[in-house]
Design a protein around this motif. Structure first.
Motif, PDB file in Angstrom:
ATOM      1  N   ILE A 285       0.859  -1.188   0.000  1.00  0.00           N
ATOM      2  CA  ILE A 285       0.000   0.000   0.000  1.00  0.00           C
ATOM      3  C   ILE A 285       0.894   1.236   0.000  1.00  0.00           C
ATOM      4  O   ILE A 285       1.740   1.395   0.875  1.00  0.00           O
ATOM      5  CB  ILE A 285      -0.911   0.021   1.238  1.00  0.00           C
ATOM      6  CG1 ILE A 285      -1.793  -1.221   1.278  1.00  0.00           C
ATOM      7  CG2 ILE A 285      -1.776   1.285   1.239  1.00  0.00           C
ATOM      8  CD1 ILE A 285      -2.573  -1.368   2.570  1.00  0.00           C
ATOM      9  N   THR A 286       0.711   2.093  -0.981  1.00  0.00           N
ATOM     10  CA  THR A 286       1.512   3.309  -1.074  1.00  0.00           C
ATOM     11  C   THR A 286       0.695   4.392  -1.771  1.00  0.00           C
ATOM     12  O   THR A 286      -0.217   4.098  -2.541  1.00  0.00           O
ATOM     13  CB  THR A 286       2.826   3.049  -1.838  1.00  0.00           C
ATOM     14  OG1 THR A 286       3.580   4.250  -1.893  1.00  0.00           O
ATOM     15  CG2 THR A 286       2.569   2.558  -3.251  1.00  0.00           C
ATOM     16  N   HIS A 287       1.023   5.636  -1.504  1.00  0.00           N
ATOM     17  CA  HIS A 287       0.317   6.735  -2.164  1.00  0.00           C
ATOM     18  C   HIS A 287       0.875   7.012  -3.552  1.00  0.00           C
ATOM     19  O   HIS A 287       0.224   7.653  -4.367  1.00  0.00           O
ATOM     20  CB  HIS A 287       0.390   8.002  -1.303  1.00  0.00           C
ATOM     21  CG  HIS A 287      -0.467   7.904  -0.085  1.00  0.00           C
ATOM     22  ND1 HIS A 287      -1.834   8.007  -0.120  1.00  0.00           N
ATOM     23  CD2 HIS A 287      -0.161   7.685   1.217  1.00  0.00           C
ATOM     24  CE1 HIS A 287      -2.338   7.871   1.083  1.00  0.00           C
ATOM     25  NE2 HIS A 287      -1.334   7.667   1.920  1.00  0.00           N
ATOM     26  N   HIS A 288       2.097   6.525  -3.820  1.00  0.00           N
ATOM     27  CA  HIS A 288       2.725   6.749  -5.122  1.00  0.00           C
ATOM     28  C   HIS A 288       3.092   5.392  -5.710  1.00  0.00           C
ATOM     29  O   HIS A 288       4.112   4.813  -5.366  1.00  0.00           O
ATOM     30  CB  HIS A 288       3.978   7.617  -4.973  1.00  0.00           C
ATOM     31  CG  HIS A 288       3.706   8.909  -4.282  1.00  0.00           C
ATOM     32  ND1 HIS A 288       3.029   9.940  -4.883  1.00  0.00           N
ATOM     33  CD2 HIS A 288       3.973   9.327  -3.023  1.00  0.00           C
ATOM     34  CE1 HIS A 288       2.914  10.953  -4.031  1.00  0.00           C
ATOM     35  NE2 HIS A 288       3.484  10.597  -2.891  1.00  0.00           N
ATOM     36  N   THR A 289       2.249   4.890  -6.609  1.00  0.00           N
ATOM     37  CA  THR A 289       2.499   3.570  -7.185  1.00  0.00           C
ATOM     38  C   THR A 289       3.684   3.621  -8.136  1.00  0.00           C
ATOM     39  O   THR A 289       3.811   4.530  -8.955  1.00  0.00           O
ATOM     40  CB  THR A 289       1.259   3.045  -7.924  1.00  0.00           C
ATOM     41  OG1 THR A 289       0.907   3.961  -8.938  1.00  0.00           O
ATOM     42  CG2 THR A 289       0.105   2.841  -6.977  1.00  0.00           C
ATOM     43  N   VAL A 290       4.572   2.646  -7.978  1.00  0.00           N
ATOM     44  CA  VAL A 290       5.760   2.556  -8.817  1.00  0.00           C
ATOM     45  C   VAL A 290       5.746   1.252  -9.609  1.00  0.00           C
ATOM     46  O   VAL A 290       6.054   1.236 -10.780  1.00  0.00           O
ATOM     47  CB  VAL A 290       7.041   2.639  -7.957  1.00  0.00           C
ATOM     48  CG1 VAL A 290       8.284   2.466  -8.806  1.00  0.00           C
ATOM     49  CG2 VAL A 290       7.093   3.960  -7.200  1.00  0.00           C
ATOM     50  N   SER A 291       5.368   0.179  -8.956  1.00  0.00           N
ATOM     51  CA  SER A 291       5.349  -1.114  -9.637  1.00  0.00           C
ATOM     52  C   SER A 291       3.921  -1.659  -9.686  1.00  0.00           C
ATOM     53  O   SER A 291       3.001  -1.098  -9.098  1.00  0.00           O
ATOM     54  CB  SER A 291       6.260  -2.116  -8.923  1.00  0.00           C
ATOM     55  OG  SER A 291       5.670  -2.531  -7.702  1.00  0.00           O
ATOM     56  N   SER A 292       3.774  -2.781 -10.384  1.00  0.00           N
ATOM     57  CA  SER A 292       2.446  -3.378 -10.520  1.00  0.00           C
ATOM     58  C   SER A 292       1.953  -3.963  -9.203  1.00  0.00           C
ATOM     59  O   SER A 292       0.768  -4.227  -9.056  1.00  0.00           O
ATOM     60  CB  SER A 292       2.483  -4.470 -11.586  1.00  0.00           C
ATOM     61  OG  SER A 292       3.373  -5.497 -11.193  1.00  0.00           O
ATOM     62  N   ARG A 293       2.836  -4.152  -8.235  1.00  0.00           N
ATOM     63  CA  ARG A 293       2.437  -4.685  -6.935  1.00  0.00           C
ATOM     64  C   ARG A 293       2.003  -3.584  -5.965  1.00  0.00           C
ATOM     65  O   ARG A 293       1.552  -3.878  -4.869  1.00  0.00           O
ATOM     66  CB  ARG A 293       3.582  -5.469  -6.308  1.00  0.00           C
ATOM     67  CG  ARG A 293       3.901  -6.726  -7.062  1.00  0.00           C
ATOM     68  CD  ARG A 293       4.949  -7.499  -6.355  1.00  0.00           C
ATOM     69  NE  ARG A 293       5.177  -8.769  -7.029  1.00  0.00           N
ATOM     70  CZ  ARG A 293       6.018  -9.664  -6.613  1.00  0.00           C
ATOM     71  NH1 ARG A 293       6.721  -9.449  -5.532  1.00  0.00           N
ATOM     72  NH2 ARG A 293       6.172 -10.794  -7.270  1.00  0.00           N
ATOM     73  N   ASP A 294       2.167  -2.345  -6.345  1.00  0.00           N
ATOM     74  CA  ASP A 294       1.769  -1.223  -5.489  1.00  0.00           C
ATOM     75  C   ASP A 294       0.298  -0.903  -5.699  1.00  0.00           C
ATOM     76  O   ASP A 294      -0.197  -0.929  -6.824  1.00  0.00           O
ATOM     77  CB  ASP A 294       2.591   0.029  -5.808  1.00  0.00           C
ATOM     78  CG  ASP A 294       4.045  -0.111  -5.425  1.00  0.00           C
ATOM     79  OD1 ASP A 294       4.370  -1.018  -4.636  1.00  0.00           O
ATOM     80  OD2 ASP A 294       4.859   0.692  -5.912  1.00  0.00           O
ATOM     81  N   GLU A 295      -0.379  -0.593  -4.607  1.00  0.00           N
ATOM     82  CA  GLU A 295      -1.769  -0.160  -4.661  1.00  0.00           C
ATOM     83  C   GLU A 295      -1.923   1.085  -3.816  1.00  0.00           C
ATOM     84  O   GLU A 295      -1.333   1.185  -2.743  1.00  0.00           O
ATOM     85  CB  GLU A 295      -2.707  -1.246  -4.100  1.00  0.00           C
ATOM     86  CG  GLU A 295      -2.769  -2.503  -4.908  1.00  0.00           C
ATOM     87  CD  GLU A 295      -3.721  -3.520  -4.299  1.00  0.00           C
ATOM     88  OE1 GLU A 295      -3.939  -3.492  -3.076  1.00  0.00           O
ATOM     89  OE2 GLU A 295      -4.253  -4.334  -5.056  1.00  0.00           O
ATOM     90  N   THR A 296      -2.708   2.032  -4.285  1.00  0.00           N
ATOM     91  CA  THR A 296      -3.036   3.176  -3.453  1.00  0.00           C
ATOM     92  C   THR A 296      -4.023   2.699  -2.389  1.00  0.00           C
ATOM     93  O   THR A 296      -4.654   1.655  -2.557  1.00  0.00           O
ATOM     94  CB  THR A 296      -3.673   4.305  -4.280  1.00  0.00           C
ATOM     95  OG1 THR A 296      -4.919   3.837  -4.800  1.00  0.00           O
ATOM     96  CG2 THR A 296      -2.753   4.773  -5.402  1.00  0.00           C
ATOM     97  N   PRO A 297      -4.173   3.439  -1.295  1.00  0.00           N
ATOM     98  CA  PRO A 297      -5.163   3.030  -0.295  1.00  0.00           C
ATOM     99  C   PRO A 297      -6.562   2.887  -0.885  1.00  0.00           C
ATOM    100  O   PRO A 297      -7.307   1.993  -0.508  1.00  0.00           O
ATOM    101  CB  PRO A 297      -5.099   4.156   0.738  1.00  0.00           C
ATOM    102  CG  PRO A 297      -3.727   4.699   0.618  1.00  0.00           C
ATOM    103  CD  PRO A 297      -3.395   4.593  -0.849  1.00  0.00           C
ATOM    104  N   GLU A 298      -6.903   3.753  -1.837  1.00  0.00           N
ATOM    105  CA  GLU A 298      -8.219   3.681  -2.462  1.00  0.00           C
ATOM    106  C   GLU A 298      -8.389   2.377  -3.233  1.00  0.00           C
ATOM    107  O   GLU A 298      -9.430   1.721  -3.159  1.00  0.00           O
ATOM    108  CB  GLU A 298      -8.443   4.874  -3.393  1.00  0.00           C
ATOM    109  CG  GLU A 298      -8.524   6.209  -2.690  1.00  0.00           C
ATOM    110  CD  GLU A 298      -7.155   6.832  -2.409  1.00  0.00           C
ATOM    111  OE1 GLU A 298      -6.101   6.266  -2.799  1.00  0.00           O
ATOM    112  OE2 GLU A 298      -7.145   7.888  -1.763  1.00  0.00           O
TER     113      GLU A 298
END
Length: 94
Positions: A60-73
């Protein structure tokens, strides 16, 4: 002998400060142990959501960098109604 006892005192004092500084918050689900009481905190709610995300190999991150990142929303959209993430996601699912 005086120098030895002074060195031991300083070492113990430094150890006490290091232990206090490295102490992590004790969470049980959404609740954090503060001053002898279990209190629901945003910190523990986020930690519980991150635990669920790690189990699914995402982050969970506010700034997605990779395909494994998700914003909180995005995370909350996929975990709507799950008991582990319900309180964390309540502000994102309104």
């Amino acid at each position: 002998m005086h120098k030895f006892s002074l060195a031991v005192s300083v070492s113990l004092l430094a150890l006490g400060f290091a232990t206090a500084a490295s102490a992590h918050a004790q969470c049980d689900g959404d609740f954090q142990f503060i001053n002898g009481n279990w209190i629901a905190t945003r910190y523990c709610q986020r930690a519980e959501a991150e635990h669920v995300a790690r189990a699914e190999h995402t982050h969970i991150t506010h700034h997605t960098v990779s395909s494994r990142d998700e914003t909180p929303e995005e995370f909350c959209r996929w975990h709507n109604g799950q008991i582990e993430t319900d309180t964390y996601c309540s502000s994102y699912n309104d």
